[in-house]
Design a protein around this motif. Structure first.
Motif, PDB file in Angstrom:
ATOM      1  N   LYS A 197       0.867  -1.185   0.000  1.00  0.00           N
ATOM      2  CA  LYS A 197       0.000   0.000   0.000  1.00  0.00           C
ATOM      3  C   LYS A 197       0.899   1.229   0.000  1.00  0.00           C
ATOM      4  O   LYS A 197       1.826   1.333   0.811  1.00  0.00           O
ATOM      5  N   LEU A 198       0.625   2.147  -0.921  1.00  0.00           N
ATOM      6  CA  LEU A 198       1.441   3.350  -1.072  1.00  0.00           C
ATOM      7  C   LEU A 198       0.711   4.559  -0.505  1.00  0.00           C
ATOM      8  O   LEU A 198      -0.392   4.891  -0.936  1.00  0.00           O
ATOM      9  N   SER A 199       1.340   5.212   0.471  1.00  0.00           N
ATOM     10  CA  SER A 199       0.796   6.445   1.036  1.00  0.00           C
ATOM     11  C   SER A 199       1.709   7.610   0.679  1.00  0.00           C
ATOM     12  O   SER A 199       2.896   7.428   0.376  1.00  0.00           O
ATOM     13  N   MET A 200       1.146   8.801   0.703  1.00  0.00           N
ATOM     14  CA  MET A 200       1.895   9.992   0.321  1.00  0.00           C
ATOM     15  C   MET A 200       1.566  11.137   1.264  1.00  0.00           C
ATOM     16  O   MET A 200       0.389  11.385   1.570  1.00  0.00           O
ATOM     17  N   ALA A 218      -7.430  17.289  -4.393  1.00  0.00           N
ATOM     18  CA  ALA A 218      -7.853  16.521  -5.564  1.00  0.00           C
ATOM     19  C   ALA A 218      -6.652  16.181  -6.446  1.00  0.00           C
ATOM     20  O   ALA A 218      -6.495  15.039  -6.897  1.00  0.00           O
ATOM     21  N   ALA A 219      -5.783  17.158  -6.691  1.00  0.00           N
ATOM     22  CA  ALA A 219      -4.631  16.937  -7.562  1.00  0.00           C
ATOM     23  C   ALA A 219      -3.661  15.926  -6.971  1.00  0.00           C
ATOM     24  O   ALA A 219      -3.157  15.041  -7.674  1.00  0.00           O
ATOM     25  N   SER A 220      -3.390  16.048  -5.664  1.00  0.00           N
ATOM     26  CA  SER A 220      -2.428  15.132  -5.045  1.00  0.00           C
ATOM     27  C   SER A 220      -3.008  13.726  -4.910  1.00  0.00           C
ATOM     28  O   SER A 220      -2.256  12.738  -4.991  1.00  0.00           O
ATOM     29  N   LEU A 224      -1.096  10.445  -6.316  1.00  0.00           N
ATOM     30  CA  LEU A 224      -0.881   9.220  -5.550  1.00  0.00           C
ATOM     31  C   LEU A 224      -1.448   8.005  -6.284  1.00  0.00           C
ATOM     32  O   LEU A 224      -0.817   6.942  -6.339  1.00  0.00           O
ATOM     33  N   THR A 225      -2.619   8.160  -6.872  1.00  0.00           N
ATOM     34  CA  THR A 225      -3.250   7.060  -7.611  1.00  0.00           C
ATOM     35  C   THR A 225      -2.404   6.660  -8.818  1.00  0.00           C
ATOM     36  O   THR A 225      -2.220   5.474  -9.103  1.00  0.00           O
ATOM     37  N   ILE A 239      -1.883  12.144   3.078  1.00  0.00           N
ATOM     38  CA  ILE A 239      -1.730  12.944   4.298  1.00  0.00           C
ATOM     39  C   ILE A 239      -1.284  14.337   3.881  1.00  0.00           C
ATOM     40  O   ILE A 239      -0.248  14.501   3.225  1.00  0.00           O
ATOM     41  N   TRP A 240      -2.078  15.301   4.231  1.00  0.00           N
ATOM     42  CA  TRP A 240      -1.848  16.696   3.838  1.00  0.00           C
ATOM     43  C   TRP A 240      -1.429  17.478   5.069  1.00  0.00           C
ATOM     44  O   TRP A 240      -2.118  17.453   6.093  1.00  0.00           O
ATOM     45  N   VAL A 241      -0.282  18.144   4.992  1.00  0.00           N
ATOM     46  CA  VAL A 241       0.249  18.908   6.117  1.00  0.00           C
ATOM     47  C   VAL A 241       0.504  20.344   5.665  1.00  0.00           C
ATOM     48  O   VAL A 241       1.071  20.566   4.585  1.00  0.00           O
TER      49      VAL A 241
END
Length: 303
Positions: A197-200, A218-220, A224-225, A239-241
């Protein structure tokens, strides 16, 4: 019942309205500002975090992401895709340099119809795509950060060095706008079905919460997809910081309206095909289903 993940966004708006630090910013419009925030979205079931309390023009957001991935920096190619979100900066520069009070529509027509004019006035400097795909080091060598991350995901997926960023200190003064979404880091974990599983994680140093956050999420999510598909992994968490996140003072009514609305179910994102490389995606490859947002809200961009 689990709380709708869009409330993470609405909570940030509410926090700014109630406790944001009022300040005059670079644009002169003024903001309510706060520092340090995080949102997390699980994309493993195809969920696409296109916010629903106002319509997000997700095709425009993805077209911009695809443009970044090409490494291009001129708005002419964006305008050919009917994407106008970067015109404000070169238009402002052209008006100040020439004194000509040209309309945005007329300026865009000249960019589209005159390659020499586009080359002179349509380039944004070494912004995102240039740094992602063609980072120039002190020896004059170019580095494709995206390709490097993809290679690491394929051959060393437990690495803690899988990231790319755009904050090139030596070239900041040449950019129309220094990078806001500046660092992307990747992480893999067992998905439970034998696949990874790939997370970003996306870090933004500066965020216009009214206009930028819905667009960037939406863009990120699309990025990731795409990355997960390219390395045969399952999308995980986005994960957005944020560092400085702020609400422009001419967006206060919009924020109040958004908070008053109840979020609706997030849509699903499906990729219709798998291109040979990260460079092969087109907007028609993205199928979004079940998107039924509240009405759009028009709001001005601060330049």
């Amino acid at each position: 019942m689990a709380r709708h993940p869009e409330y993470q966004y609405l909570d940030l708006l509410e926090h700014l309205l109630e406790k944001g630090d009022r300040r005059i910013d670079r644009t002169g419009v003024g903001t309510l500002s706060a520092f340090g925030a995080m949102m997390r979205f699980d994309l493993s079931d195809g969920t696409f975090p296109a916010f629903t309390t106002k319509r997000v023009y997700w095709k425009t957001a993805i077209k911009e992401m695809l443009w970044f991935l090409t490494g291009q920096t001129n708005i002419q190619s964006l305008l050919k895709e009917n994407v106008r979100i970067w015109t404000d900066w070169p238009l402002d520069k052209y008006r100040k340099a020439t004194g000509e009070d040209i309309s945005q529509e007329a300026f865009e027509e000249r960019i589209l119809g005159d390659d020499a004019f586009a080359e002179q006035w349509g380039d944004l400097g070494p912004v995102y795509g240039k740094q992602w795909r063609r980072w120039l080091d002190a020896e004059g060598r170019e580095h494709d950060q995206i390709a490097t991350v993809i290679e690491a995901l394929k051959h060393n997926p437990a690495s803690r060095r899988m990231l790319f960023h755009a904050w090139n200190v030596g070239e900041l003064d040449q950019m129309a706008l220094p990078p806001c979404h500046m660092t992307y880091q990747f992480h893999t974990a067992q998905a439970g079905d034998g696949r990874l599983k790939l997370s970003m994680l996306l870090f933004q140093r500066s965020l216009d919460i009214g206009l930028g956050a819905p667009f960037n999420c939406a863009a990120s999510a699309a990025l990731l997809t795409m990355m997960a598909q390219q390395v045969d992994m399952v999308p995980g968490d986005l994960i957005w910081v944020a560092g400085d996140y702020h609400l422009y003072l001419n967006h206060l009514d919009m924020a109040e309206t958004l908070i008053s609305r109840d979020p609706r179910p997030f849509p699903k994102l499906h990729l219709r095909r798998k291109p040979d490389s990260i460079d092969g995606y087109r907007i028609d490859d993205f199928e979004v289903t079940g998107y039924q947002p509240h009405d759009a809200i028009a709001a001005p961009v601060a330049v």
